[in-house]
Scaffold this motif. Structure first.
Motif, PDB file in Angstrom:
ATOM      1  N   LEU A  94       0.828  -1.210   0.000  1.00  0.00           N
ATOM      2  CA  LEU A  94       0.000   0.000   0.000  1.00  0.00           C
ATOM      3  C   LEU A  94       0.864   1.262   0.000  1.00  0.00           C
ATOM      4  O   LEU A  94       0.536   2.253  -0.654  1.00  0.00           O
ATOM      5  N   SER A  95       1.980   1.210   0.688  1.00  0.00           N
ATOM      6  CA  SER A  95       2.848   2.385   0.711  1.00  0.00           C
ATOM      7  C   SER A  95       3.562   2.577  -0.614  1.00  0.00           C
ATOM      8  O   SER A  95       3.872   3.709  -0.991  1.00  0.00           O
ATOM      9  N   LEU A  97       2.232   1.995  -3.482  1.00  0.00           N
ATOM     10  CA  LEU A  97       1.218   2.698  -4.283  1.00  0.00           C
ATOM     11  C   LEU A  97       1.204   4.181  -3.942  1.00  0.00           C
ATOM     12  O   LEU A  97       1.300   5.053  -4.811  1.00  0.00           O
ATOM     13  N   ALA A  98       1.112   4.443  -2.636  1.00  0.00           N
ATOM     14  CA  ALA A  98       0.994   5.837  -2.213  1.00  0.00           C
ATOM     15  C   ALA A  98       2.272   6.605  -2.497  1.00  0.00           C
ATOM     16  O   ALA A  98       2.228   7.762  -2.923  1.00  0.00           O
ATOM     17  N   PHE A 100       4.409   6.064  -4.845  1.00  0.00           N
ATOM     18  CA  PHE A 100       4.452   6.315  -6.284  1.00  0.00           C
ATOM     19  C   PHE A 100       3.601   7.536  -6.626  1.00  0.00           C
ATOM     20  O   PHE A 100       4.031   8.451  -7.335  1.00  0.00           O
ATOM     21  N   ALA A 101       2.390   7.555  -6.082  1.00  0.00           N
ATOM     22  CA  ALA A 101       1.483   8.659  -6.372  1.00  0.00           C
ATOM     23  C   ALA A 101       2.045   9.980  -5.856  1.00  0.00           C
ATOM     24  O   ALA A 101       2.012  10.993  -6.547  1.00  0.00           O
ATOM     25  N   LEU A 102       2.595   9.963  -4.655  1.00  0.00           N
ATOM     26  CA  LEU A 102       3.060  11.211  -4.048  1.00  0.00           C
ATOM     27  C   LEU A 102       4.247  11.806  -4.786  1.00  0.00           C
ATOM     28  O   LEU A 102       4.385  13.012  -4.888  1.00  0.00           O
ATOM     29  N   LEU A 105       3.312  11.031  -9.503  1.00  0.00           N
ATOM     30  CA  LEU A 105       2.055  11.366 -10.183  1.00  0.00           C
ATOM     31  C   LEU A 105       1.665  12.781  -9.792  1.00  0.00           C
ATOM     32  O   LEU A 105       2.169  13.335  -8.818  1.00  0.00           O
ATOM     33  N   ARG A 106       0.737  13.341 -10.571  1.00  0.00           N
ATOM     34  CA  ARG A 106       0.337  14.722 -10.274  1.00  0.00           C
ATOM     35  C   ARG A 106      -0.750  14.731  -9.216  1.00  0.00           C
ATOM     36  O   ARG A 106      -1.880  14.328  -9.453  1.00  0.00           O
ATOM     37  N   ILE A 107      -0.368  15.164  -8.063  1.00  0.00           N
ATOM     38  CA  ILE A 107      -1.311  15.255  -6.953  1.00  0.00           C
ATOM     39  C   ILE A 107      -1.110  16.614  -6.325  1.00  0.00           C
ATOM     40  O   ILE A 107       0.023  17.086  -6.215  1.00  0.00           O
ATOM     41  N   ARG A 165       8.711   6.834   0.108  1.00  0.00           N
ATOM     42  CA  ARG A 165       8.768   8.156  -0.487  1.00  0.00           C
ATOM     43  C   ARG A 165      10.227   8.571  -0.681  1.00  0.00           C
ATOM     44  O   ARG A 165      10.615   9.076  -1.734  1.00  0.00           O
ATOM     45  N   PHE A 169      12.133   9.294  -4.373  1.00  0.00           N
ATOM     46  CA  PHE A 169      12.826  10.516  -4.790  1.00  0.00           C
ATOM     47  C   PHE A 169      14.127  10.214  -5.525  1.00  0.00           C
ATOM     48  O   PHE A 169      14.609  11.028  -6.301  1.00  0.00           O
ATOM     49  N   LYS A 186      -1.177   4.663 -15.670  1.00  0.00           N
ATOM     50  CA  LYS A 186      -0.537   4.887 -14.363  1.00  0.00           C
ATOM     51  C   LYS A 186      -0.267   3.552 -13.685  1.00  0.00           C
ATOM     52  O   LYS A 186       0.803   3.302 -13.139  1.00  0.00           O
ATOM     53  N   TRP A 187      -1.281   2.692 -13.736  1.00  0.00           N
ATOM     54  CA  TRP A 187      -1.132   1.383 -13.111  1.00  0.00           C
ATOM     55  C   TRP A 187      -0.007   0.599 -13.776  1.00  0.00           C
ATOM     56  O   TRP A 187       0.832  -0.012 -13.104  1.00  0.00           O
ATOM     57  N   PHE A 190       3.307   1.839 -12.764  1.00  0.00           N
ATOM     58  CA  PHE A 190       3.588   1.405 -11.400  1.00  0.00           C
ATOM     59  C   PHE A 190       4.012  -0.069 -11.382  1.00  0.00           C
ATOM     60  O   PHE A 190       5.031  -0.438 -10.815  1.00  0.00           O
TER      61      PHE A 190
ATOM     62  N   TYR C  11      -5.151   9.794  -7.319  1.00  0.00           N
ATOM     63  CA  TYR C  11      -5.592   9.708  -5.922  1.00  0.00           C
ATOM     64  C   TYR C  11      -5.978   8.289  -5.530  1.00  0.00           C
ATOM     65  O   TYR C  11      -5.920   7.929  -4.368  1.00  0.00           O
ATOM     66  N   PHE C  13      -4.317   5.763  -6.039  1.00  0.00           N
ATOM     67  CA  PHE C  13      -3.137   5.098  -5.497  1.00  0.00           C
ATOM     68  C   PHE C  13      -2.930   5.463  -4.033  1.00  0.00           C
ATOM     69  O   PHE C  13      -2.344   4.721  -3.265  1.00  0.00           O
TER      70      PHE C  13
END
Lengths: 281, 424, 289
Positions: A94-95, A97-98, A100-102, A105-107, A165, A169, A186-187, A190, C11, C13
């Motif tokens: 789960l981390s 995934l998160a 990667f997104a943080l 990806l554009r968040i 995270r 980087f 995106k998937w 990843f 989001y 993810f």
């Protein structure tokens, strides 16, 4: 460091290290003499007396059997294995995934999202106990393996994300942008790129969180009954009501430590890397 | 989009299936209910009781043994919800009063009407509040002093008959390098009240009664005198090393003759037997003499009750089961055969005499002690006991603080009693 | 950056991790904070009492004692499980048989605090303990150590250091290994002695790792529960209680949930204050420490 020290300083250095090493080994040596005795011998003779050398393997085997079967440490060992595997693998996944997104990806405001999750790591665990107990009760997940495993998983995420995270980087962002321009979803990027590239982070997170979950006492004490994790079971066996003979208890405690020893040894490479990973800029 | 919806539905459906699978109970022929207790050492007997009732009346008690340390809070939370246990072990006196007061305990009049004849006289009254019985007895025990036969045989001593003899013997043991009293901290904090209780009611039984009921003060001369005797014993080194545990170390010390006495409820015999001591051969019991005439004829009584949670959906099953528990031979067999608990009248004096002569001796002895009083642990409000127990622990390691300790308990008592409507 | 018209699937993810943390940690924190302003004994509904629980934390003698003990735990950990291993790491780096010492010191860190507590209780108890016979053979009879309220907190901290020392030592050794050689050699050529090299060159280079270790040490010691609980349950009486044990005892044994929750909040505030620098550094984008 290749600084030359004067000889008498070196003697002092050795004295300090050896004295300390002796103190450090003392409990381990005394426990080693304990587990090769039968409970009857332990009670009848002084602490430092040893049984016949031929009798030791038999005593040890019998202590092991009694700890695993009679004292049911084997059963809670199995429970802990489930909890630690789920928490380790689950939080790492789960981390990832998160993470990667943080990072890639554009968040909006990724830093705030990160801090929202990471702040969980800053609270002492006692902060979560009562509400978690009430939640699990309300969801009919109290005293189930699933319930406790999910709790451990949740508790493990903030630190796991921290590691992921940082690792993310170190990977160039252009790389993923390029992949997506080439039509990867995106998937897909990843699954095919990020996840394989961050296997070291996965190993570090798994190693840390497996050990943490395995060693936890508090959550097991409050949130489990029939499916107790191994440290809670040991605590019970050593507590006020317990009548498990000491050689059996200590044998059980040592067996309960083996998985963390193994995880630590096998993954020491990753483990040390993990620390540099979390401190590196 | 539609495909996605189907996927979600299938997923949800299978989750639901898994869910119900996990939650589904066993077959329907035998009805089950949950029973909570906090005695891991009795767990196998609880299972046996549950199985025996499943066979006899088709109701299975499914026991869960909780961490003693969280047992009370766990039960309290559950009692307010439908997850309340149908039957659970509790404490009597003030510890039950809390639950009764909050309306969480079921009225067991109906159970007593049907099977009251199997319960020893006087127990129902002891387990009633406002005249309504709220529990059946799991164990009924008196508080006595266990003594080491090894010690008494070695020196050819007789048990003390007066308080002076009792203290002389302890002085003698000290000279011989034998510890007199097995009351320690170990890893269990609750045992620290025992010696205070044992000295206090021997000084003045009525004072003990008034103290626990908020009519006397911890700083009154009698309480101070009890503390002074206790302090004296501690300072003379009569006590076993404070890190000895009462389940392992004290039995061994009694067995090897390095310790003379251990004051406990008569359930302690079971622990001694678990540790390989033989009743009457390795250990016996006696009741130390009173100090003053005001202490004559008094004894401490402890009852472990079984209660029914009023919010449990299975409470009727629980009541049915309790009827079986009180009246059936098979329950009595397990209670006595495995636990040595004379909980019901199906366990006869002859059985006790044959299997555990020391316990039989307890029943013989207490006949001369008509004034049965409640154990300190349950006799006074929980908030006072818990604080007192902590303070008594500190007494065990720093006896010089005894006045400070009494004052501290007195202050707590002042705060707490008004909540119970007692003017203090 | 192009503006997005579709909901951003990025989001998705983030959501699973966020959901777990919300349910397992953040919402519980809110609940506990709420309880800390109430009186609740489990059987009657919570009653709002304002700050009186917090007042009790800082005025009740047993809780003041826990605050004091917790301070001792933090200080002891910083001195003997952070500063001391740093010193020992620099010594180990001087000797040729590094790996033996490394192994000896790291072994205890592979045991959990619970197991360390079980081991050490057996070492320290007076009946069939490992330590007493050694003293007796020297003609010294020790009083039981664990039930002695004057010294047992120090002994418990010692057990924790035994268990925690190795992992920090390992970290410092790793740190020392990764330090570039050039500045040290330059300093040595300039005539600096060992101590000067350590304070002026080595230590500043180790700073990031030291900060991490310090922050972890503070958080771990401020919430210490396992060792004093396993070894003596915070006793005798409540003499060796830490804040975490007081919290547990007040909540689950004495049924003062409100007071217990306010202790939890107090621990959190201390932990947050103590690791503030660590957090602040994290606040800066891309700085990993």
């Amino acid at each position: 460091m290749n600084i030359k020290m004067k000889a008498h300083y070196m003697v002092l250095v050795y004295v300090i290290l050896i004295v300390l090493a002796v103190v450090w080994m003392f409990p381990l040596v005394s426990m080693a003499t304990l587990i090769v005795k039968s409970p009857a011998e332990f009670n009848a003779f002084p602490f430092w007396s040893l049984p016949e050398i031929q009798a030791m393997p038999g005593n040890l085997a019998e202590n092991f059997r009694a700890a695993m079967v009679d004292a049911e440490i084997g059963y809670s060992f199995f429970n802990s294995l489930i909890y630690a595997m789920i928490a380790g693998v689950g939080s790492a996944f789960l981390s990832s995934l998160a993470g990667f997104a943080l990072v890639h990806l554009r968040i909006r405001a990724p830093q705030s999202w990160f801090m929202t999750i990471f702040i969980g790591n800053m609270f002492p665990f006692q902060m979560f106990l009562i509400p978690l107990y009430l939640f699990l009760n309300a969801l009919y997940l109290y005293d189930t393996r699933l319930g406790l495993a999910l709790v451990y998983l949740g508790i493990c995420i903030p630190f796991a994300l921290f590691v992921y995270r940082n690792y993310a980087f170190t990977l160039p962002r252009d790389f993923f942008d390029a992949a997506m321009v080439d039509g990867a979803s995106k998937w897909g990027s990843f699954y095919r790129l990020f996840f394989p590239m961050t296997i070291p982070a996965f190993a570090v997170v798994f190693c840390f969180q497996f050990m943490w979950t395995w060693n936890d006492l508090l959550f097991g004490l409050i949130l489990s009954e029939r499916y107790r994790p191994v440290m809670t079971a040991l605590m019970r066996l050593s507590g006020a009501r317990a009548t498990v003979p000491e050689p059996i208890l200590v044998t059980g405690a040592i067996v309960a430590s083996l998985p963390t020893v193994i995880v630590l040894l096998v993954m020491l490479k990753f483990f040390v890397r993990g620390f540099t990973l979390v401190t590196e800029k | 989009m539609k495909k996605g919806l189907v996927k979600v539905l299938v997923l949800a459906g299978s989750l639901l299936l898994v869910w119900t699978f996990f939650l589904a109970g066993a077959g329907a022929e035998v009805r089950e209910f949950s029973l909570f207790h906090d005695n891991p050492e009795f767990h196998s007997s609880w299972i046996n009781l549950g199985e025996a009732s499943a066979e006899d009346i088709g109701i299975r008690a499914v026991p869960t043994d909780y961490e003693t340390e969280i047992y009370a809070s766990r039960v309290k939370i559950d009692l307010t919800t439908p997850r309340a246990p149908a039957v659970f072990k509790w404490w009597f006196g003030y510890r039950a009063f809390e639950l009764w007061d909050a309306g969480l305990l079921a009225d067991l009049s109906e159970v007593y009407e049907e099977v009251g004849e199997y319960i020893a006289p006087g127990i129902k009254e002891a387990l009633s509040l406002d005249g309504v019985p709220y529990a059946l007895p799991f164990n009924v025990g008196y508080w006595v002093w266990y003594y080491s036969k090894a010690v008494y045989d070695q020196y050819g001593l007789d048990l003390p008959e007066t308080w002076e003899e009792f203290e002389e013997q302890m002085a003698f043991f000290k000279e011989e390098g034998i510890y007199s009293i097995g009351n320690t901290i170990g890893v269990s904090r609750w045992t620290s009240f025992i010696v205070f209780q044992e000295i206090l009611y021997r000084l003045d039984a009525d004072f003990y009664y008034r103290l626990v009921n908020g009519q006397a003060r911890y700083t009154d001369p009698t309480a101070v005198e009890a503390m002074e005797i206790w302090k004296d014993w501690l300072e003379k080194g009569y006590f076993a090393p404070m890190d000895a545990t009462f389940v392992e170390d004290i039995p061994r010390m009694l067995n090897e003759g390095s310790l003379a006495f251990a004051p406990f409820g008569d359930w302690y015999g079971g622990i001694l037997q678990d540790q390989g001591l033989v009743p009457d051969e390795d250990y016996g019991v006696f009741i130390p003499p009173a100090i003053n005439p005001e202490g004559e004829g008094a004894i401490i009584l402890e009852i472990s009750p079984l209660c029914v949670g009023v919010n449990s959906p299975d409470k009727e099953l629980g009541k049915e089961w309790l009827k079986w528990y009180a009246s059936s031979e098979s329950a009595a067999e397990i209670l006595w055969g495995e636990l040595r608990f004379p909980s019901t009248l199906n366990i006869t004096v002859d059985m006790i005499q044959e299997d555990d002569p020391v316990l039989a001796r307890v029943f013989e002895l207490v006949e001369d002690y008509p004034n049965a009083m409640i154990r300190y642990w349950e006799a006074t409000p929980v908030e006072i006991v818990e604080h007192a127990v902590d303070e008594f622990n500190s007494m065990l390691v720093s006896p010089g603080r005894y006045m400070e300790i009494l004052e501290s308990i007195e202050n707590r008592a002042k705060e707490v009693w008004p909540n119970y409507g007692v003017e203090y | 950056m192009k503006s997005q018209t579709r909901p951003n699937s990025a989001y998705l993810f983030l959501i699973p991790a966020l959901a777990f943390v919300l349910v397992a940690e953040l919402i519980p924190v809110i609940y506990t904070t709420y309880f800390s302003f109430t009186e609740w004994n489990f059987i009657t509904p919570p009653k709002w009492v304002g700050f009186s629980n917090y007042l009790n934390v800082f005025t009740t003698p047993v809780l003041i004692n826990s605050l004091k003990n917790t301070a001792l735990w933090v200080i002891g950990t910083l001195i003997f499980a952070v500063a001391f291993p740093l010193f020992i790491a620099s010594l180990i780096n001087l000797v040729p048989v590094k790996s033996i010492f490394k192994a000896i010191f790291i072994i205890p860190s592979t045991f959990s605090p619970t197991v360390a507590g079980i081991f050490w209780r057996r070492v320290l108890v007076s009946r069939q303990g490992a330590l007493m016979p050694l003293f007796e053979s020297m003609g010294i009879t020790l009083q039981p150590l664990l039930p002695n309220p004057d010294i047992n907190t120090y002994i418990l901290i010692g057990v924790w250091i035994w268990q925690y020392f190795g992992i920090n030592l390992l970290l410092f050794l790793v740190g020392l290994d990764t330090i570039p050689r050039d500045p040290i050699e330059a300093a040595v050529i300039d005539g600096a002695n060992y101590r000067q090299v350590f304070t002026h060159v080595t230590f500043p280079l180790l700073r990031p790792i030291v900060l991490l270790v310090v922050a972890n040490a503070i958080i771990n010691s401020i919430r210490m529960f396992d060792i004093p609980w396993v070894m003596i349950e915070g006793g005798p009486g409540r003499a060796s209680e830490t804040l975490a044990i007081s919290l547990y005892r007040e909540s689950f044994l004495l049924f003062r949930m409100g007071l217990g929750s306010s202790i939890a909040v107090v621990i959190s505030i201390f932990a947050l204050l103590a690791s503030y620098r660590y957090l602040a550094a994290l606040g800066k984008e891309k700085v990993a420490l």
